[in-house]
Design an enzyme around this catalytic site. Sequence first.
Site, PDB file in Angstrom:
ATOM      1  N   GLU A   1     -36.986 -26.564 -19.977  1.00  0.00           N
ATOM      2  CA  GLU A   1     -36.690 -27.974 -20.280  1.00  0.00           C
ATOM      3  C   GLU A   1     -35.203 -28.201 -20.565  1.00  0.00           C
ATOM      4  OE1 GLU A   1     -38.945 -30.052 -19.561  1.00  0.00           O
ATOM      5  OE2 GLU A   1     -40.408 -28.461 -19.311  1.00  0.00           O
TER       6      GLU A   1
ATOM      7  N   HIS B   1     -33.276 -28.588 -17.413  1.00  0.00           N
ATOM      8  CA  HIS B   1     -33.450 -29.904 -16.798  1.00  0.00           C
ATOM      9  C   HIS B   1     -32.413 -30.914 -17.273  1.00  0.00           C
ATOM     10  CE1 HIS B   1     -36.808 -29.794 -14.136  1.00  0.00           C
ATOM     11  NE2 HIS B   1     -37.706 -29.446 -15.043  1.00  0.00           N
TER      12      HIS B   1
END
Length: 1066
Positions: free
Chosen positions: A483, A486
């Site tokens: 994450e 990202h």
Amino acid sequence: MALDGERGEQEEEKKKKKKKKKRKKKEEEGAEKSSSPFAATMGEDDAALRASGRGLSDPWADSVGVRPRTTERHIAVHKRLVLAFAVSIVALLAVTMLAVLLSLRFDECGASAAMPGTDGGLGGFPERDSNSSFPGSARRNHHAGGESSQRESGEVGTPGTPSAQPPSEEEREQWQPWTQLRLSGHLKPLHYNLMLTAFMENFTFSGEVNVEIACRNATRYVVLHASRVAVEKVQVAEDRAFGAVPVAGFFLYPQTQVLVVVLNRTLDAQRHYNLKIIYNALIENELLGFFRSSYVIHGERRFLGVTQFSPTHARKAFPCFDEPIYKATFKISIKHQATYLSLSNMPVETSVFEEDGWVTDHFSQTPLMSTYYLAWAICNFTYRETTTKSGVVVRLYARPDAIRRGSGDYALHITKRLIEFYEDYFKVPYSLPKLDLLAVPKHPYAAMENWGLSIFVEQRILLDPSVSSISYLLDVTMVIVHEICHQWFGDLVTPVWWEDVWLKEGFAHYFEFVGTDYLYPAWNMEKQRFLTDVLHEVMLLDGLASSHPVSQEVLRATDIDRVFDWIAYKKGAALIRMLANFMGHSVFQRGLQDYLTIHKYGNAARNDLWNTLSEALRRNGKYVNIQEVMDQWTLQMGYPVITILGNTTAENRILITQQHFIYDIGAKTKALQLQNSSYLWQIPLTIVVGNRSHVSSEAIIWVSNKSEHHRIAYLDRGSWILGNINQTGYFRVNYDLRNWRLLIDQLIRNHEVLSVSNRAALIDDAFSLARAGYLPQNIPLEIIRYLSEEKDFLPWHAASRALYPLDKLLDRMENYNIFNEYILKQVATTYIKLGWPRNNFNGSLVQASYQHEELRREVIMLACSFGNKHCHQQASTLISDWISSNRNRIPLNVRDIVYCTGVSLLDEDVWEFIWMKFHSTTAVSEKKILLEALTCSDDRNLLSRLLNLSLNSEVVLDQDAIDVIIHVARNPHGRDLAWKFFRDKWKILNTRYGEALFMNSKLISGVTEFLNTEGELKELKNFMKSYDGVASASFSRAVETVEANVRWKRFYQDELFQWLGKAMRH
């Protein structure tokens, strides 16, 4: 008699000619009538009446006699009727001309019915039943006659004479832009001001969104996305000098989930306008859009509201241009009760408190961003905080009791380090002033990478050292690494469209392993664990004829969810790893730095990446057309199998061939996309030659033809060849049987001559090639005989993953025990050597012996799964001790194995004890493994009870119910129960998970992947037919998988058991 006959024929011929003249005259009269639009419409109406049953059917019409009306009175009446008809036609033409002059379109008349303050005004909240109409959608205008039925079906009438030809796609897009999958591009959002008021007591919210839009092409329609929102008011204005733009009406078009605003005049190109929409909606009980979740603390249930907008669900929370290409800035304000706090992508700029106990938080303006990673949350969580070297504030928000226990400290600590790592690796600073991590009880996915506000399900971010295993720590670590990546790949640089979703998901998945290696260098994740957890797993899926390219066209709205699967994530990561290896890691890194710098705050497509990487290679003195190479890997489905036939001549030349690898060769002949196709790849084949004591240096051969001859140095009769060194390439390698025998001999005599990764690769390739019929069934089973001497985790892990599906194919066979005993024989020596772990973690999970502990865990799992008596006895003793003493002394890293084994072996009281502990524990990692342990029971009544309980959201969280059903399906005692439960409850399951990306596909695959009888295959096909079109891609993969299972059993299981019988006798 003959003359009479001739005369009769002549009279017949005359009659035929008369009839022909009459018929021709009637046809001419009919043609004149049909040339009139009114007549044509009447004809169509008559046909429609007959089709609907209200007109006379043909048999009935034939039986009705036509009665002549020839009196003068009737003729006079007919004349008056014709005159009246002519007058009405003239009047109709006049009205039509007036309508044209005034530019009044029937669709606008229908839309005006939806305006506030008029007939059909909007109000209330959207219906949750997908079959019902949405408030604000196109409603029937009773003053517009038949036009309303056209509007509701999406066929909007236009003024003028009806065209004889249907409109072209381009014409249809111009006058019905709301029917298209993609927005037209005429308008571009520049900035959103979004003001929300959340009413948590009744789970509703109201909103006002003001969008500054730039008009690129003149248009009379404002079309943007909206779904499940009740629009109350729409206004459009130009700048202050020109004022308001009159709105004729607006309507929701559910088929494409858009709001259509019809204007009374055209918006001018190259001008800016402001669109204001006031609306209200529900805080849903589903897992998408703006939804609610809850948790219990001190016996009190508390609620929170949180968002999940990816890929197309921002439109459920506010009207917006909900495509990744439409980047804009956002200014968000959230009004809520003062007992809550609100979070969004940016920090709170100001908070305004009101006397009635409400507060409005105004957030700073975002950079340019897409709608799908916008986010907000309303909760009463508490947080811990840290700051990076560059000044980024990192906070972790969670339930107050979890924060007090320190369950979020680990995630907070590694997030700080990861931001610093990525900033250094990419040479691009983190773009926002803060990053919040939010741990929520209920979420459709492990996590969502919203820019500045990443949301995680609790199980993937909270970690309690006292009850969490090394395996659990690894899972948490890799989700967080994914994450945080990202924030650069996806948020800072966003794919142009969903066909290239792998550009963000593939990179984030690849960097899971690179980033974890930064945190724990001794774990060696990218070179080792990547093979078993990514490469081997996705090649199983991509070896199906029903697979698809990593970049695939998205032509329909339903296709958007479908691209989010393991092909995009894991194959994307595997291709990136292959690319990094043949480019060289340092050159690859510089190319990524350029890619992010060039495209930051914007969008990029795959060709942008290829061009940047090619330029990085060129600067390094290498000239490789990356696009030409990688298009074959991203635009073609599947992957090749390389076959190396060694030393075919006296000149040390080898023959190398490539072909498309398919597990079920029968499926290949049936798949239309594979017929008459000749897939070719440009393959970077690395190769070495070795013998018992020596291995040559690595060479690379680019294979681009179906077959090629190459000269290889050091090759003699006693040497073996090994291809795809350390399995850096995305393909399988097969050899002639003589070379396989040499490699097996090398493993048995001295396996360490081959690297750990090469040993794992050989195991996986051998099992997969045998499963697909490329190799005899005994070769993989002969390879694993060396495992008794294997001291490294990775080859054992590869063997365990390869044996698991084979075990599930055989576990209901009468002679299964022969296979079971063979595996136990290979495991026994290492199991005795390693023994069981001691429970002396003293609170620390991260140990230097990670590889050793994971190896021990893998061997214990195999031993208990295949029925090692000592393993069963040990697990039973540990469970019994826990029950009697109420103190859990089971070592953390094997708790899930012990729980499952104990539930399987012991009585119902143990199941009830585990069920009680599942309800009482607050540690999310412990809760997960307790729930999964309940699926291990041999008692079918208990399994049925658990399946039924899984659909109760108060007992089992929505995201965990899928895992319960899948784990029961993996249990040989529950496989048929789970399959029947799945079919019986499909409507409920599809309603709950149908929109949640690949949750449905995960469920379908998990329940069906080990079905392997003709009867089960027939049931699956019949079930699929009964729900034709629903989750069709997932069901097609399931059918192909089960067909491959049935085919393997038909052709190969006897061969396998015959060899096992001989092997066990020696």
